[in-house]
Write a protein that holds these residues in place. Structure first.
Motif, PDB file in Angstrom:
ATOM      1  N   GLY A 213       0.821  -1.207   0.000  1.00 33.28           N
ATOM      2  CA  GLY A 213       0.000   0.000   0.000  1.00 33.28           C
ATOM      3  C   GLY A 213       0.852   1.253   0.000  1.00 33.28           C
ATOM      4  N   ALA A 214       1.896   1.269   0.827  1.00 36.57           N
ATOM      5  CA  ALA A 214       2.787   2.435   0.884  1.00 36.57           C
ATOM      6  C   ALA A 214       3.532   2.619  -0.440  1.00 36.57           C
ATOM      7  N   LEU A 215       3.987   1.529  -1.030  1.00 36.60           N
ATOM      8  CA  LEU A 215       4.666   1.626  -2.326  1.00 36.60           C
ATOM      9  C   LEU A 215       3.717   2.108  -3.416  1.00 36.60           C
ATOM     10  N   THR A 216       2.482   1.616  -3.386  1.00 37.85           N
ATOM     11  CA  THR A 216       1.476   2.064  -4.351  1.00 37.85           C
ATOM     12  C   THR A 216       1.217   3.554  -4.204  1.00 37.85           C
ATOM     13  N   MET A 217       1.130   4.014  -2.964  1.00 32.05           N
ATOM     14  CA  MET A 217       0.926   5.446  -2.736  1.00 32.05           C
ATOM     15  C   MET A 217       2.094   6.273  -3.280  1.00 32.05           C
TER      16      MET A 217
END
Length: 117
Positions: free
Chosen positions: A44-48
């Motif tokens: 999720g953090a990488l996607t953000m």
């Protein structure tokens, strides 16, 4: 261009949902001291990070104004979140305080996105 921007906004929201959802599902475990950073939180953090960078580029290419200070603050928070989750991702247990910091910074990032105009 608007459709493309909206697609990346949706992907950005999916990333924050994965990060915050991963945190919220571990709240009970955090109280017990057994919380851990799951793969959903890292992804999720990488996607953000990726979708946020793309969104800035798309908005600038579309001649829309971008608040660089707001983006900088959000990026700084996300880098701290991503660093903590990445470094501690393989540990069976994460300290309550550290896990709470990630949840707090994630929530702060959401409020900055929504309230800072």
């Amino acid at each position: 261009m608007d459709v493309l921007i909206h697609v990346f906004v949706a992907l950005h929201i999916i990333g924050i949902a994965a990060l915050l959802g991963g945190f919220l599902t571990q709240m009970k475990a955090m109280g017990d001291g057994t919380a851990r950073f799951g793969p959903a939180m890292l992804h999720g953090a990488l996607t953000m990070l990726v979708t946020g960078a793309i969104l800035v580029g798309l908005n600038q290419a579309d001649d829309q104004t971008v608040n660089n200070v707001k983006i900088g603050v959000k990026l700084a928070l996300l880098i701290v979140i991503l660093g903590l989750v990445y470094v501690k991702r393989d540990e069976e247990q994460v300290e309550k305080r550290l896990f709470g910091v990630v949840g707090g910074l994630t929530t702060a990032n959401i409020f900055i996105a929504v309230l800072w105009t």
